[in-house]
Write a protein that holds these residues in place. Structure first.
Motif, PDB file in Angstrom:
ATOM      1  N   SER A  59      54.244  50.993 -10.255  1.00 52.80           N
ATOM      2  CA  SER A  59      55.276  50.411 -11.518  1.00 52.80           C
ATOM      3  C   SER A  59      55.578  51.754 -12.979  1.00 52.80           C
ATOM      4  N   ALA A  60      56.649  52.121 -12.902  1.00 50.67           N
ATOM      5  CA  ALA A  60      57.339  52.656 -14.629  1.00 50.67           C
ATOM      6  C   ALA A  60      58.489  53.087 -14.602  1.00 50.67           C
ATOM      7  N   ASP A  61      58.822  52.929 -15.685  1.00 47.05           N
ATOM      8  CA  ASP A  61      59.898  53.269 -15.911  1.00 47.05           C
ATOM      9  C   ASP A  61      61.538  52.417 -15.495  1.00 47.05           C
ATOM     10  N   GLY A  62      60.697  51.063 -15.320  1.00 48.32           N
ATOM     11  CA  GLY A  62      61.329  49.984 -14.543  1.00 48.32           C
ATOM     12  C   GLY A  62      61.633  50.137 -13.299  1.00 48.32           C
ATOM     13  N   ARG A  63      60.435  51.400 -12.273  1.00 47.25           N
ATOM     14  CA  ARG A  63      61.186  51.692 -11.026  1.00 47.25           C
ATOM     15  C   ARG A  63      59.248  51.456 -10.267  1.00 47.25           C
ATOM     16  N   ASP A  64      59.264  50.606  -9.346  1.00 42.59           N
ATOM     17  CA  ASP A  64      58.721  50.629  -7.950  1.00 42.59           C
ATOM     18  C   ASP A  64      57.973  52.316  -7.462  1.00 42.59           C
ATOM     19  N   TYR A  65      56.822  53.112  -7.132  1.00 43.65           N
ATOM     20  CA  TYR A  65      57.078  54.611  -6.430  1.00 43.65           C
ATOM     21  C   TYR A  65      56.224  53.160  -5.639  1.00 43.65           C
ATOM     22  N   SER A  66      56.291  53.998  -4.237  1.00 45.84           N
ATOM     23  CA  SER A  66      55.478  53.156  -3.028  1.00 45.84           C
ATOM     24  C   SER A  66      54.932  54.455  -2.424  1.00 45.84           C
ATOM     25  N   ALA A  67      53.463  54.815  -1.697  1.00 46.18           N
ATOM     26  CA  ALA A  67      53.139  55.590  -1.297  1.00 46.18           C
ATOM     27  C   ALA A  67      52.294  55.823  -0.169  1.00 46.18           C
ATOM     28  N   GLU A  68      52.634  56.032   0.559  1.00 45.26           N
ATOM     29  CA  GLU A  68      51.174  54.964   1.671  1.00 45.26           C
ATOM     30  C   GLU A  68      50.349  57.033   1.844  1.00 45.26           C
ATOM     31  N   ARG A  69      49.642  56.639   2.714  1.00 53.45           N
ATOM     32  CA  ARG A  69      48.576  58.086   3.487  1.00 53.45           C
ATOM     33  C   ARG A  69      48.859  57.609   4.516  1.00 53.45           C
ATOM     34  N   ASP A  70      48.427  59.303   4.759  1.00 58.32           N
ATOM     35  CA  ASP A  70      49.508  59.849   6.626  1.00 58.32           C
ATOM     36  C   ASP A  70      48.239  59.633   7.165  1.00 58.32           C
ATOM     37  N   LEU A  71      47.139  59.372   7.821  1.00 57.07           N
ATOM     38  CA  LEU A  71      46.394  58.161   8.355  1.00 57.07           C
ATOM     39  C   LEU A  71      46.250  59.404   9.721  1.00 57.07           C
ATOM     40  N   SER A  72      47.259  59.708  10.430  1.00 54.72           N
ATOM     41  CA  SER A  72      47.552  60.437  11.063  1.00 54.72           C
ATOM     42  C   SER A  72      46.725  61.728  11.410  1.00 54.72           C
ATOM     43  N   THR A  73      46.499  62.507  10.397  1.00 57.95           N
ATOM     44  CA  THR A  73      46.028  63.662   9.710  1.00 57.95           C
ATOM     45  C   THR A  73      44.784  63.118   9.206  1.00 57.95           C
ATOM     46  N   THR A  74      43.722  64.555   9.334  1.00 58.99           N
ATOM     47  CA  THR A  74      42.462  65.104   8.212  1.00 58.99           C
ATOM     48  C   THR A  74      42.988  65.398   7.366  1.00 58.99           C
ATOM     49  N   GLU A  75      43.862  66.059   7.427  1.00 54.12           N
ATOM     50  CA  GLU A  75      44.432  65.974   5.704  1.00 54.12           C
ATOM     51  C   GLU A  75      44.723  64.860   4.962  1.00 54.12           C
ATOM     52  N   ILE A  76      44.536  65.547   3.669  1.00 50.77           N
ATOM     53  CA  ILE A  76      45.315  64.561   2.632  1.00 50.77           C
ATOM     54  C   ILE A  76      46.764  64.502   1.764  1.00 50.77           C
ATOM     55  N   VAL A  77      47.700  63.499   2.603  1.00 56.42           N
ATOM     56  CA  VAL A  77      48.650  63.534   2.635  1.00 56.42           C
ATOM     57  C   VAL A  77      48.880  62.392   2.491  1.00 56.42           C
TER      58      VAL A  77
END
Length: 462
Positions: A59-77
């Motif tokens: 939560s920054a600058d009056g906005r929420d930025y929500s990110a989810e990890r892609d668990l379908s790959t072994t790479e960090i995405v």
């Protein structure tokens, strides 16, 4: 006897006093240890496994930025789920998880009163929430200290204000820019299926991956030329690994602002799953030797990259063509009829005995140097390199300067000819068709080239 008893009594009294002092000191030390342990426990802000985190909301600058990890790959995405203007910087979001997972305060500044919050920039902080689906870990990040050593923070489960090392604080004190992907394209090397470079409104380079053979191809006009897969791979590595140096406008509307109304080049990169990214390149401003401006067409984001990392936008098909005109290993040849300088000779190769005969006579009959001289002459033919490539040229098919009629061990055949074209070049023909490439006459007639090595060989065999 009486004196001895008195001495023993004195010793007992002294021992009792020493023991009393010892226990008093020990008790004091124990209290200090307990106090230190309590402080250490208090300063241990978070302890969890960063690999278990699946969602990060900032939560920054009056906005929420929500990110989810892609668990379908072994790479960090990591993918942003509520933002369309830009892609997530996966490395940054993973760093947030890593830094939070083992975060320890250096000191504290007492209870988080309203006055203290205002003093340390925690009345309007950046809030980060990391979740593993069951547990949430919340931190509030305020200002840096005047000396720059610390950042002031609070956590969701403690009532104090703490100071954390600036190394951690500088990452957790996030911004919209830090959350943006720094990649030119979001594909990995092995995901790219095509690369197209357009200059002046015309396609300069058009490379496509043949999925079946896992090799790269140019358009049909170049079908008689061999694509250098390593050169294509090197370019793709640059495309997928070059990073933004600075971000500028988002959602650019006025293309003329950075020269994108007349860009130097357009880059279109496609992935095997159908995704396509288009980038416009502009040498804009006074520092064009160092930086190139790039417009991400999907989002309107403008950024600068190092110009040297993106020189591939100046390339032509020639840069992706194997230099050698016809690199045919002698081990794969049954016969070759070589016609040059008024002669025509048939060479038959016996790979089992490692021998070569010329017009039916084994080269060994001409002396010990004959075979080596033939090998050098043969290599000078098959390792002749292209000087230029122009598939639009239309050279006339006339009598060749050099003709090599190969019959190969696999049963196939190839007629390789060099046809006069100009005072400086000859055109390369394969099986009577122009390949699109030219060979410099200097590479044939110069010292230690075909002409000299051929004359030397003929001088040996007579």
């Amino acid at each position: 006897m009486k004196k001895m008893i008195i001495s023993i009594i004195v010793l007992l009294i002294l021992s009792a006093g020493s023991l009393t002092a010892f226990f008093a000191v020990k008790k004091s030390h124990d209290k200090e240890a307990e106090k230190a342990a309590a402080i250490a426990a208090d300063y241990m802000l978070f302890r969890f496994n960063s690999d278990n985190i699946t969602n990060v909301t900032i939560s920054a600058d009056g906005r929420d930025y929500s990110a989810e990890r892609d668990l379908s790959t072994t790479e960090i995405v990591w993918n942003l789920v509520n933002v369309e203007e830009f892609k997530a910087d996966s490395e940054y979001f993973q760093n947030v998880c890593t830094y939070l997972s083992d975060l320890t305060a250096e000191t504290d500044y007492g209870e988080a009163t309203d006055e203290n919050k205002s003093m340390y920039g925690l009345d309007d902080p950046i809030k980060i929430t990391a979740s593993d689906g069951t547990n949430e870990y919340v931190i509030y990040v305020g200002d840096p200290s005047p000396t720059g050593e610390y950042y002031y923070v609070m956590t969701g489960n403690k009532s104090k204000i703490y100071a954390i090392n600036s190394l951690y604080g500088s990452v957790l004190k996030t911004s919209r820019t830090m959350m943006k992907s720094k990649d030119l394209v979001v594909y990995g090397d092995d995901e790219v299926s095509s690369v197209k470079i357009i200059r002046g409104g015309e396609t300069a380079v058009d490379l496509n991956l043949d999925i079946n053979s896992n090799t790269w191809t140019l358009p049909d006009d170049y079908s008689l030329l061999t694509v250098d897969d390593s050169a294509v791979t090197a370019m793709i590595t640059l495309i997928t690994r070059t990073e933004v140096q600075s971000f500028y406008d988002e959602n650019l509307q006025d293309l003329s602002k950075y020269g994108f109304d007349n860009p130097y080049a357009e880059l279109i990169v496609s992935a095997k799953d159908g995704r396509t990214s288009k980038r416009l390149f502009s040498y804009y401003g006074n520092d064009t030797d160092t930086y190139v401006y790039v417009l991400f067409e999907e989002t309107g984001q403008v950024a600068t990259f190092y110009a040297g990392d993106n020189d591939y936008i100046k390339k032509t098909p020639r840069d992706f063509i194997v230099d050698e005109v016809y690199n045919m290993n002698l081990m794969n040849v049954d016969t070759v009829q070589i016609s040059y300088n008024g002669r025509s000779d048939l060479f038959t190769v016996d790979n089992e005995s490692s021998s070569v005969s010329m017009n039916g006579t084994d080269l060994k009959e001409y002396g010990s140097d004959a075979y080596d001289s033939f090998s050098m002459m043969y290599n000078s033919i098959v390792f002749v390199t292209y000087s230029t490539v122009d598939v639009s040229a239309q050279p006339e098919y006339t009598d060749p300067i050099l003709s090599c009629d190969f019959r190969l061990a696999d049963g196939s055949a190839m007629l390789y000819e060099l046809i006069p074209y100009s005072d400086t070049d000859c055109a390369v023909f394969m099986n009577g068709e122009f390949t699109g490439g030219f060979v410099s006459l200097d590479s044939i007639t110069g010292k230690n080239t075909l002409s000299a090595l051929y004359d030397k060989f003929i001088g040996i065999v007579g």
